[in-house]
Motif scaffolding. Sequence first.
Motif, PDB file in Angstrom:
ATOM      1  N   GLY A 156      -3.853   8.273 -15.280  1.00 23.01           N
ATOM      2  CA  GLY A 156      -4.815   7.203 -15.030  1.00 23.01           C
ATOM      3  C   GLY A 156      -4.191   6.036 -14.282  1.00 23.01           C
ATOM      4  O   GLY A 156      -4.787   5.488 -13.345  1.00 23.01           O
ATOM      5  N   ILE A 157      -2.979   5.665 -14.670  1.00 22.78           N
ATOM      6  CA  ILE A 157      -2.259   4.592 -13.975  1.00 22.78           C
ATOM      7  C   ILE A 157      -1.997   5.008 -12.534  1.00 22.78           C
ATOM      8  O   ILE A 157      -2.175   4.220 -11.593  1.00 22.78           O
ATOM      9  N   GLY A 158      -1.594   6.258 -12.349  1.00 28.74           N
ATOM     10  CA  GLY A 158      -1.350   6.761 -10.998  1.00 28.74           C
ATOM     11  C   GLY A 158      -2.607   6.722 -10.142  1.00 28.74           C
ATOM     12  O   GLY A 158      -2.560   6.335  -8.969  1.00 28.74           O
ATOM     13  N   ALA A 159      -3.744   7.099 -10.725  1.00 27.38           N
ATOM     14  CA  ALA A 159      -5.007   7.059  -9.988  1.00 27.38           C
ATOM     15  C   ALA A 159      -5.371   5.632  -9.603  1.00 27.38           C
ATOM     16  O   ALA A 159      -5.812   5.377  -8.467  1.00 27.38           O
ATOM     17  N   LEU A 160      -5.179   4.692 -10.525  1.00 29.94           N
ATOM     18  CA  LEU A 160      -5.451   3.281 -10.220  1.00 29.94           C
ATOM     19  C   LEU A 160      -4.564   2.789  -9.078  1.00 29.94           C
ATOM     20  O   LEU A 160      -5.022   2.048  -8.196  1.00 29.94           O
ATOM     21  N   GLU A 161      -3.314   3.196  -9.089  1.00 29.70           N
ATOM     22  CA  GLU A 161      -2.396   2.759  -8.036  1.00 29.70           C
ATOM     23  C   GLU A 161      -2.791   3.334  -6.678  1.00 29.70           C
ATOM     24  O   GLU A 161      -2.772   2.620  -5.669  1.00 29.70           O
ATOM     25  N   VAL A 162      -3.152   4.610  -6.633  1.00 27.39           N
ATOM     26  CA  VAL A 162      -3.560   5.221  -5.365  1.00 27.39           C
ATOM     27  C   VAL A 162      -4.851   4.584  -4.860  1.00 27.39           C
ATOM     28  O   VAL A 162      -4.970   4.230  -3.676  1.00 27.39           O
ATOM     29  N   LEU A 163      -5.822   4.408  -5.746  1.00 33.34           N
ATOM     30  CA  LEU A 163      -7.080   3.775  -5.336  1.00 33.34           C
ATOM     31  C   LEU A 163      -6.860   2.329  -4.889  1.00 33.34           C
ATOM     32  O   LEU A 163      -7.460   1.868  -3.911  1.00 33.34           O
ATOM     33  N   GLY A 164      -5.985   1.617  -5.584  1.00 39.93           N
ATOM     34  CA  GLY A 164      -5.658   0.250  -5.187  1.00 39.93           C
ATOM     35  C   GLY A 164      -5.004   0.214  -3.816  1.00 39.93           C
ATOM     36  O   GLY A 164      -5.299  -0.654  -2.990  1.00 39.93           O
ATOM     37  N   ALA A 165      -4.092   1.153  -3.558  1.00 41.36           N
ATOM     38  CA  ALA A 165      -3.426   1.224  -2.249  1.00 41.36           C
ATOM     39  C   ALA A 165      -4.448   1.469  -1.146  1.00 41.36           C
ATOM     40  O   ALA A 165      -4.400   0.829  -0.087  1.00 41.36           O
ATOM     41  N   LYS A 186       2.967   9.825  -9.911  1.00 46.48           N
ATOM     42  CA  LYS A 186       2.458   9.853 -11.288  1.00 46.48           C
ATOM     43  C   LYS A 186       1.353  10.901 -11.443  1.00 46.48           C
ATOM     44  O   LYS A 186       1.194  11.478 -12.514  1.00 46.48           O
ATOM     45  N   LEU A 187       0.611  11.138 -10.392  1.00 44.32           N
ATOM     46  CA  LEU A 187      -0.470  12.127 -10.451  1.00 44.32           C
ATOM     47  C   LEU A 187       0.043  13.560 -10.394  1.00 44.32           C
ATOM     48  O   LEU A 187      -0.522  14.446 -11.038  1.00 44.32           O
ATOM     49  N   ILE A 188       1.110  13.803  -9.642  1.00 47.75           N
ATOM     50  CA  ILE A 188       1.547  15.191  -9.454  1.00 47.75           C
ATOM     51  C   ILE A 188       2.703  15.612 -10.358  1.00 47.75           C
ATOM     52  O   ILE A 188       2.889  16.806 -10.584  1.00 47.75           O
ATOM     53  N   MET A 189       3.457  14.652 -10.883  1.00 46.15           N
ATOM     54  CA  MET A 189       4.595  14.994 -11.732  1.00 46.15           C
ATOM     55  C   MET A 189       4.201  14.967 -13.204  1.00 46.15           C
ATOM     56  O   MET A 189       3.319  14.213 -13.599  1.00 46.15           O
ATOM     57  N   VAL A 247      -2.503  -4.612 -12.867  1.00 50.71           N
ATOM     58  CA  VAL A 247      -1.673  -3.466 -13.242  1.00 50.71           C
ATOM     59  C   VAL A 247      -0.222  -3.917 -13.407  1.00 50.71           C
ATOM     60  O   VAL A 247       0.461  -3.524 -14.361  1.00 50.71           O
ATOM     61  N   MET A 248       0.243  -4.783 -12.507  1.00 48.79           N
ATOM     62  CA  MET A 248       1.624  -5.243 -12.589  1.00 48.79           C
ATOM     63  C   MET A 248       1.850  -6.194 -13.763  1.00 48.79           C
ATOM     64  O   MET A 248       2.943  -6.233 -14.332  1.00 48.79           O
ATOM     65  N   ALA A 301       0.833  -1.205   0.000  1.00 49.02           N
ATOM     66  CA  ALA A 301       0.000   0.000   0.000  1.00 49.02           C
ATOM     67  C   ALA A 301       0.867   1.255   0.000  1.00 49.02           C
ATOM     68  O   ALA A 301       0.589   2.215  -0.729  1.00 49.02           O
ATOM     69  N   THR A 302       1.930   1.238   0.790  1.00 43.09           N
ATOM     70  CA  THR A 302       2.836   2.381   0.838  1.00 43.09           C
ATOM     71  C   THR A 302       3.508   2.610  -0.513  1.00 43.09           C
ATOM     72  O   THR A 302       3.565   3.736  -1.014  1.00 43.09           O
ATOM     73  N   ALA A 303       4.006   1.535  -1.111  1.00 48.53           N
ATOM     74  CA  ALA A 303       4.692   1.653  -2.403  1.00 48.53           C
ATOM     75  C   ALA A 303       3.747   2.149  -3.497  1.00 48.53           C
ATOM     76  O   ALA A 303       4.105   3.049  -4.272  1.00 48.53           O
ATOM     77  N   PHE A 304       2.548   1.574  -3.558  1.00 46.67           N
ATOM     78  CA  PHE A 304       1.623   1.980  -4.614  1.00 46.67           C
ATOM     79  C   PHE A 304       1.056   3.371  -4.380  1.00 46.67           C
ATOM     80  O   PHE A 304       0.837   4.124  -5.335  1.00 46.67           O
ATOM     81  N   ALA A 305       0.819   3.743  -3.127  1.00 42.49           N
ATOM     82  CA  ALA A 305       0.329   5.097  -2.839  1.00 42.49           C
ATOM     83  C   ALA A 305       1.382   6.134  -3.226  1.00 42.49           C
ATOM     84  O   ALA A 305       1.054   7.146  -3.862  1.00 42.49           O
ATOM     85  N   ALA A 306       2.633   5.870  -2.873  1.00 47.10           N
ATOM     86  CA  ALA A 306       3.703   6.814  -3.207  1.00 47.10           C
ATOM     87  C   ALA A 306       3.938   6.886  -4.719  1.00 47.10           C
ATOM     88  O   ALA A 306       4.004   7.982  -5.299  1.00 47.10           O
TER      89      ALA A 306
END
Length: 128
Positions: free
Chosen positions: A51-60, A23-26, A86-87, A13-18
């Motif tokens: 979109g990938i970043g959003a999926l990762e944050v929501l998944g986390a 990906k969302l902010i950069m 995703v992976m 969760a930490t890795a995917f949230a970060a």
Amino acid sequence: MNIALWIVTGLLATAFAAGGALKLIMTKEKIASHGAASAWVEDFTAASIKGIGALEVLGALGLILPAVLDVAPGLVPVAATGLALVMVGAAVVRLRRREFTLVVVDLAYLVLLLFVAWGRFGPESFTG
């Protein structure tokens, strides 16, 4: 087993949230400037990367919140399965780009996510 699942889930969760938040902010260009491990962004539009970043944050969030809040805890293995998909996509992109060394990292994440999905669907289910 439950403790091992919680530890792995927390780390994932930490890795995917970060990673997702970055990906969302950069910008796409800023991500690409981080070296060979980030060269995959060349194959995607800026919107796809967001979109990938959003999926990762929501998944986390899905890995942790349902169990912690005791609201639909059966969603934890679903979130793990979604992130595993995703992976799989990440590994396919790396294989197409011939980034074989980096595929190992993607597969390691995949194995850990499948461990969480298996554990929470089966022997250490929150709903059982």
